[in-house]
Design a protein around this motif. Structure first.
Motif, PDB file in Angstrom:
ATOM      1  N   TYR A 213      22.794  -3.778 -27.234  1.00  0.00           N
ATOM      2  CA  TYR A 213      23.637  -2.654 -27.636  1.00  0.00           C
ATOM      3  C   TYR A 213      23.097  -1.346 -27.067  1.00  0.00           C
ATOM      4  N   VAL A 214      21.770  -1.170 -27.110  1.00  0.00           N
ATOM      5  CA  VAL A 214      21.156   0.052 -26.587  1.00  0.00           C
ATOM      6  C   VAL A 214      21.290   0.107 -25.071  1.00  0.00           C
ATOM      7  N   TRP A 215      21.137  -1.058 -24.428  1.00  0.00           N
ATOM      8  CA  TRP A 215      21.242  -1.087 -22.970  1.00  0.00           C
ATOM      9  C   TRP A 215      22.660  -0.752 -22.518  1.00  0.00           C
ATOM     10  N   VAL A 216      23.667  -1.284 -23.208  1.00  0.00           N
ATOM     11  CA  VAL A 216      25.061  -1.041 -22.831  1.00  0.00           C
ATOM     12  C   VAL A 216      25.525   0.341 -23.285  1.00  0.00           C
TER      13      VAL A 216
ATOM     14  N   GLY B  33      17.329 -19.149 -31.864  1.00  0.00           N
ATOM     15  CA  GLY B  33      18.443 -18.351 -32.373  1.00  0.00           C
ATOM     16  C   GLY B  33      18.014 -16.978 -32.847  1.00  0.00           C
ATOM     17  N   LEU B  34      16.872 -16.896 -33.519  1.00  0.00           N
ATOM     18  CA  LEU B  34      16.379 -15.601 -34.013  1.00  0.00           C
ATOM     19  C   LEU B  34      15.995 -14.684 -32.859  1.00  0.00           C
ATOM     20  N   VAL B  35      15.307 -15.242 -31.858  1.00  0.00           N
ATOM     21  CA  VAL B  35      14.922 -14.427 -30.706  1.00  0.00           C
ATOM     22  C   VAL B  35      16.159 -13.962 -29.930  1.00  0.00           C
ATOM     23  N   THR B  36      17.123 -14.857 -29.782  1.00  0.00           N
ATOM     24  CA  THR B  36      18.356 -14.498 -29.066  1.00  0.00           C
ATOM     25  C   THR B  36      19.128 -13.417 -29.808  1.00  0.00           C
ATOM     26  N   LYS B  37      19.150 -13.494 -31.125  1.00  0.00           N
ATOM     27  CA  LYS B  37      19.823 -12.462 -31.918  1.00  0.00           C
ATOM     28  C   LYS B  37      19.171 -11.101 -31.715  1.00  0.00           C
ATOM     29  N   LEU B  38      17.845 -11.069 -31.639  1.00  0.00           N
ATOM     30  CA  LEU B  38      17.145  -9.819 -31.369  1.00  0.00           C
ATOM     31  C   LEU B  38      17.514  -9.277 -29.994  1.00  0.00           C
ATOM     32  N   ILE B  39      17.556 -10.149 -28.988  1.00  0.00           N
ATOM     33  CA  ILE B  39      17.929  -9.712 -27.643  1.00  0.00           C
ATOM     34  C   ILE B  39      19.362  -9.167 -27.628  1.00  0.00           C
ATOM     35  N   SER B  40      20.253  -9.819 -28.376  1.00  0.00           N
ATOM     36  CA  SER B  40      21.645  -9.351 -28.444  1.00  0.00           C
ATOM     37  C   SER B  40      21.725  -7.953 -29.047  1.00  0.00           C
ATOM     38  N   ASP B  41      20.947  -7.714 -30.099  1.00  0.00           N
ATOM     39  CA  ASP B  41      20.943  -6.385 -30.713  1.00  0.00           C
ATOM     40  C   ASP B  41      20.391  -5.329 -29.763  1.00  0.00           C
ATOM     41  N   LEU B  42      19.361  -5.693 -28.997  1.00  0.00           N
ATOM     42  CA  LEU B  42      18.793  -4.739 -28.042  1.00  0.00           C
ATOM     43  C   LEU B  42      19.758  -4.444 -26.898  1.00  0.00           C
TER      44      LEU B  42
END
Length: 343
Positions: A333-336, A322-331
């Motif tokens: 934002y920059v990609w989109v 869950g923690l790793v996935t949350k980090l990927i989700s935040d990143l």
């Protein structure tokens, strides 16, 4: 960006430790631990004074031989102080050793692998169907905002969201599985699944998951549909949309070329969490109702039986994911949206 990622990775360590510490402390105060359950099972199976039950002697009114009790405590590791057991557990987790189940005589990682196919089947179908229905529905509601279509679909979506999945599952099971007998009542596949051909296997699999997936999807896509509608409405009212229309672009070009990308930012950034979470989705009530042996049922049985290695091992694994996935989700934002800056 690298500094931000490193900072988030370092923050995962105290978060993991905090989750494990709180759960471990709570576990110490929960009555009816594995030793007590083992003794209770021995007493229930003894059948009388001096009989053998649960692997050690139960002596009627005299209880259990204290030496045998100490052996059972040592078997489960409860002969050591709590803090020593906690740091021993952390050492195992640092090596990605999730421990071994008290009652099933299997490694926790093996149990997770055995139950994962059921949860993957439920989670992935729920994920894909939810987004395939919710996003087009949300766009259609935004384009027709305030119309009869919008009002009727909003009512249906809210009714579906308000009905708990297990209640809908019971209704589907009674009507389509019991009275009409159109669908099977339990299991992920038929008992003769291995004897079927490839085409028959696919049909049999889809036939079995139709009811549980329907019960899970109807309530899960409501939030995404409303979120999509609101995001599109917010973008449609912005100045750049008026400018695009003034340049003579068609409504289809304005909607799909300009509005679509910006409106999907809050939805796309949730894809990683939803997709990874689909692999570890455990719906206890749905799995119990349709007799599906997945991660939800495993977690519930582990808590009831006080199978602490399974409880803490799966908690560690799912919290880390869950923690790793949350980090990927935040990143994402920059990609989109390249305008986003974490600093």
């Amino acid at each position: 960006m690298l500094a931000y990622i490193l900072k988030r990775l370092l923050l995962m360590v105290p978060t993991l430790l905090g989750v494990l510490l709180i759960t471990f402390v709570v576990v110490q105060f929960v009555p009816g631990g594995p030793v007590e359950q083992y003794m209770a099972e021995a007493k229930a199976g003894a059948g009388g004074s001096g009989a053998e039950g649960g692997g050690f002697s139960y002596r009627g009114a005299q209880g259990v031989d204290p030496k045998r009790v100490e052996q059972i405590k040592a078997l489960y590791g409860f002969d050591k102080p709590a803090h020593e057991r906690f740091f021993q557990m952390l050492g195992q987790f640092a090596r990605f050793d999730l421990g071994k189940s008290f009652f099933q005589n299997k490694a926790v990682s093996q149990l997770v692998r055995e139950k994962l196919p059921v949860s993957i089947s439920l989670g992935l179908w729920t994920f894909f169907l939810s987004y395939l229905i919710a996003v087009p529905l949300g766009v259609a509601k935004a384009v027709r905002a305030g119309s009869t279509f919008d009002l009727v679909t909003t009512l249906l979506v809210l009714v579906g969201y308000a009905i708990p999945g297990f209640v809908l599952g019971v209704v589907l099971l009674v009507v389509f599985g019991g009275q009409l007998q159109w669908f099977p009542l339990r299991g992920l596949v038929s008992s003769n699944f291995d004897e079927l051909g490839w085409g028959a296997k696919i049909v049999d699999y889809l036939w079995h998951i139709a009811l549980p997936i329907t019960a899970m999807v109807l309530g899960s896509f409501a939030v995404t549909a409303i979120l999509t509608k609101n995001a599109f409405l917010e973008e449609i009212r912005k100045q750049y949309v008026l400018t695009a229309r003034a340049k003579g672009l068609s409504e289809r070009q304005v909607l799909w070329k300009h509005v679509f990308r910006n409106a999907l930012i809050p939805i796309v950034t949730g894809f990683p969490a939803a997709f990874i979470g689909a692999f570890f989705t455990g719906s206890l009530l749905i799995e119990t109702l349709f007799s599906l042996d997945g991660l939800g049922l495993l977690s519930y049985e582990s808590v009831i039986r006080r199978d602490y290695p399974v409880v803490l091992g799966t908690l560690y694994l799912f919290t880390l994911i869950g923690l790793v996935t949350k980090l990927i989700s935040d990143l994402c934002y920059v990609w989109v949206d390249p305008r986003v800056r974490f600093d």
